[in-house]
Scaffold this motif. Structure first.
Motif, PDB file in Angstrom:
ATOM      1  N   ALA A  37       0.833  -1.208   0.000  1.00  0.00           N
ATOM      2  CA  ALA A  37       0.000   0.000   0.000  1.00  0.00           C
ATOM      3  C   ALA A  37       0.864   1.253   0.000  1.00  0.00           C
ATOM      4  N   GLU A  38       1.949   1.223   0.760  1.00  0.00           N
ATOM      5  CA  GLU A  38       2.872   2.364   0.776  1.00  0.00           C
ATOM      6  C   GLU A  38       3.463   2.592  -0.613  1.00  0.00           C
ATOM      7  N   ALA A  39       3.855   1.504  -1.270  1.00  0.00           N
ATOM      8  CA  ALA A  39       4.461   1.621  -2.599  1.00  0.00           C
ATOM      9  C   ALA A  39       3.458   2.159  -3.610  1.00  0.00           C
ATOM     10  N   ALA A  40       2.216   1.683  -3.551  1.00  0.00           N
ATOM     11  CA  ALA A  40       1.191   2.133  -4.499  1.00  0.00           C
ATOM     12  C   ALA A  40       0.994   3.641  -4.415  1.00  0.00           C
ATOM     13  N   ALA A  41       1.096   4.171  -3.206  1.00  0.00           N
ATOM     14  CA  ALA A  41       0.894   5.612  -3.010  1.00  0.00           C
ATOM     15  C   ALA A  41       2.029   6.442  -3.601  1.00  0.00           C
ATOM     16  N   MET A  42       3.159   5.805  -3.896  1.00  0.00           N
ATOM     17  CA  MET A  42       4.298   6.527  -4.454  1.00  0.00           C
ATOM     18  C   MET A  42       4.160   6.756  -5.953  1.00  0.00           C
ATOM     19  N   PHE A  43       3.276   5.995  -6.597  1.00  0.00           N
ATOM     20  CA  PHE A  43       3.029   6.167  -8.021  1.00  0.00           C
ATOM     21  C   PHE A  43       1.778   7.026  -8.202  1.00  0.00           C
ATOM     22  N   SER A  44       1.565   7.500  -9.410  1.00  0.00           N
ATOM     23  CA  SER A  44       0.381   8.302  -9.684  1.00  0.00           C
ATOM     24  C   SER A  44      -0.156   7.971 -11.076  1.00  0.00           C
ATOM     25  N   GLY A  45      -1.430   8.288 -11.263  1.00  0.00           N
ATOM     26  CA  GLY A  45      -2.032   8.126 -12.581  1.00  0.00           C
ATOM     27  C   GLY A  45      -2.014   6.696 -13.081  1.00  0.00           C
ATOM     28  N   LYS A  46      -1.712   6.556 -14.366  1.00  0.00           N
ATOM     29  CA  LYS A  46      -1.737   5.235 -14.990  1.00  0.00           C
ATOM     30  C   LYS A  46      -0.657   4.313 -14.441  1.00  0.00           C
ATOM     31  N   LYS A  47       0.444   4.918 -13.993  1.00  0.00           N
ATOM     32  CA  LYS A  47       1.503   4.096 -13.413  1.00  0.00           C
ATOM     33  C   LYS A  47       1.003   3.433 -12.133  1.00  0.00           C
ATOM     34  N   GLN A  48       0.230   4.168 -11.346  1.00  0.00           N
ATOM     35  CA  GLN A  48      -0.339   3.604 -10.126  1.00  0.00           C
ATOM     36  C   GLN A  48      -1.344   2.496 -10.461  1.00  0.00           C
ATOM     37  N   GLU A  49      -2.161   2.733 -11.468  1.00  0.00           N
ATOM     38  CA  GLU A  49      -3.128   1.715 -11.897  1.00  0.00           C
ATOM     39  C   GLU A  49      -2.410   0.450 -12.345  1.00  0.00           C
ATOM     40  N   ALA A  50      -1.338   0.627 -13.107  1.00  0.00           N
ATOM     41  CA  ALA A  50      -0.580  -0.519 -13.587  1.00  0.00           C
ATOM     42  C   ALA A  50       0.061  -1.269 -12.425  1.00  0.00           C
ATOM     43  N   TYR A  51       0.617  -0.501 -11.481  1.00  0.00           N
ATOM     44  CA  TYR A  51       1.241  -1.139 -10.314  1.00  0.00           C
ATOM     45  C   TYR A  51       0.218  -1.964  -9.543  1.00  0.00           C
ATOM     46  N   CYS A  52      -0.935  -1.400  -9.288  1.00  0.00           N
ATOM     47  CA  CYS A  52      -1.955  -2.089  -8.486  1.00  0.00           C
ATOM     48  C   CYS A  52      -2.517  -3.318  -9.199  1.00  0.00           C
ATOM     49  N   SER A  53      -2.366  -3.386 -10.504  1.00  0.00           N
ATOM     50  CA  SER A  53      -2.884  -4.531 -11.261  1.00  0.00           C
ATOM     51  C   SER A  53      -1.918  -5.712 -11.265  1.00  0.00           C
ATOM     52  N   LEU A  54      -0.698  -5.483 -10.811  1.00  0.00           N
ATOM     53  CA  LEU A  54       0.323  -6.527 -10.876  1.00  0.00           C
ATOM     54  C   LEU A  54       0.220  -7.493  -9.702  1.00  0.00           C
ATOM     55  N   LYS A  55       0.444  -8.763  -9.971  1.00  0.00           N
ATOM     56  CA  LYS A  55       0.571  -9.769  -8.914  1.00  0.00           C
ATOM     57  C   LYS A  55       2.036  -9.793  -8.521  1.00  0.00           C
ATOM     58  N   LEU A  56       2.344  -9.417  -7.275  1.00  0.00           N
ATOM     59  CA  LEU A  56       3.737  -9.210  -6.888  1.00  0.00           C
ATOM     60  C   LEU A  56       4.233 -10.157  -5.803  1.00  0.00           C
ATOM     61  N   GLU A  57       3.446 -11.140  -5.420  1.00  0.00           N
ATOM     62  CA  GLU A  57       3.917 -12.105  -4.414  1.00  0.00           C
ATOM     63  C   GLU A  57       3.042 -13.358  -4.465  1.00  0.00           C
ATOM     64  N   GLY A  58       3.600 -14.438  -3.897  1.00  0.00           N
ATOM     65  CA  GLY A  58       2.863 -15.696  -3.788  1.00  0.00           C
ATOM     66  C   GLY A  58       3.072 -16.305  -2.414  1.00  0.00           C
ATOM     67  N   ILE A  59       3.026 -15.470  -1.398  1.00  0.00           N
ATOM     68  CA  ILE A  59       3.391 -15.899  -0.042  1.00  0.00           C
ATOM     69  C   ILE A  59       2.496 -17.029   0.460  1.00  0.00           C
ATOM     70  N   MET A  60       1.209 -16.900   0.238  1.00  0.00           N
ATOM     71  CA  MET A  60       0.292 -17.937   0.717  1.00  0.00           C
ATOM     72  C   MET A  60       0.055 -19.023  -0.328  1.00  0.00           C
ATOM     73  N   GLU A  61       0.227 -18.699  -1.610  1.00  0.00           N
ATOM     74  CA  GLU A  61       0.001 -19.686  -2.662  1.00  0.00           C
ATOM     75  C   GLU A  61       1.117 -20.719  -2.730  1.00  0.00           C
ATOM     76  N   SER A  62       2.336 -20.310  -2.465  1.00  0.00           N
ATOM     77  CA  SER A  62       3.463 -21.244  -2.482  1.00  0.00           C
ATOM     78  C   SER A  62       3.424 -22.116  -1.227  1.00  0.00           C
ATOM     79  N   PRO A  63       3.906 -23.353  -1.311  1.00  0.00           N
ATOM     80  CA  PRO A  63       3.841 -24.242  -0.146  1.00  0.00           C
ATOM     81  C   PRO A  63       4.843 -23.920   0.944  1.00  0.00           C
TER      82      PRO A  63
END
Length: 214
Positions: A79-105
């Motif tokens: 959430a902190e990182a998302a706030a550092m971007f703006s406009g379309k860059k922020q939208e693109a950032y928020c659309s990215l899957k950036l971790e698999g902490i619970m999905e990985s075994p």
């Protein structure tokens, strides 16, 4: 012992290097066998280290409750990182899957004990950060070994070290270097996901190579 690398071995190494990916969303729930996990950790332990100090430790985490604590830390930093971007860059950032902490075994935390060999370490006298770089070499060894085992790895860097330290009970003098999501995957992307998403292109090697001086 013959240490010469054969052509087949050389090609296999380059295949592993070029097909390694930062995995986020393709993890399967299948457990990683203990013998495979042991090989990954042993490969990491054979990374180069400044002054042969071997500053790394490896915390293997399988319990969902512990991994959820780590996931909570990611959500805060995300959430902190998302706030550092703006406009379309922020939208693109928020659309990215950036971790698999619970999905990985499982997750593996790689740390650095900067006091392991005392205050004066061969090779660290002029550049004290070399011990941290050594631990990163262990991460890379583990990552490449995992790819050779057809396992995916995702490095979750969007998290504060203090949160990792608290979640895993890491002593204050130990530096968390990497949280790695590890597991079998449904597939490996042919190119890095951020490249596919148009976040950044791969730079041309010729533009990055200098000879004699910059």
């Amino acid at each position: 012992m013959n240490t010469a690398i054969t052509e087949i071995e050389r090609k296999a190494l380059y295949k592993v290097i070029y097909s390694r990916r930062d995995v986020r969303g393709q993890f399967l729930s299948d457990p990683v066998p203990d013998d495979v996990l042991g090989r990954l950790l042993d490969a990491a332990h054979h990374a180069p280290s400044v002054g042969f100090m071997q500053p790394w430790d490896f915390i293997v985490v399988k319990e969902p409750e512990v991994r959820q604590k780590v996931k909570s830390g990611f959500e805060i930093a995300h959430a902190e990182a998302a706030a550092m971007f703006s406009g379309k860059k922020q939208e693109a950032y928020c659309s990215l899957k950036l971790e698999g902490i619970m999905e990985s075994p499982l997750g593996i935390c790689v740390t650095c004990d900067r006091s392991r060999s005392g205050d004066v370490v061969i090779g660290r006298t002029a550049n004290p950060e070399m011990d941290l770089y050594s631990s990163v070499c262990a991460v890379q060894n583990l990552w490449l070994a995992a790819r050779a085992e057809n396992l995916g790895v995702g490095w979750v860097s969007i998290i504060h070290h203090d949160h990792i330290r608290q979640a895993l009970g890491i002593p204050e003098h130990i530096v968390p270097v990497a949280w790695l999501c590890v597991g079998y995957v449904s597939f490996f992307h042919k190119t890095p996901e951020l490249q596919q998403a148009g976040w950044l292109p791969r730079m041309e090697l010729d533009s990055l190579v200098h000879y004699e001086t910059w």
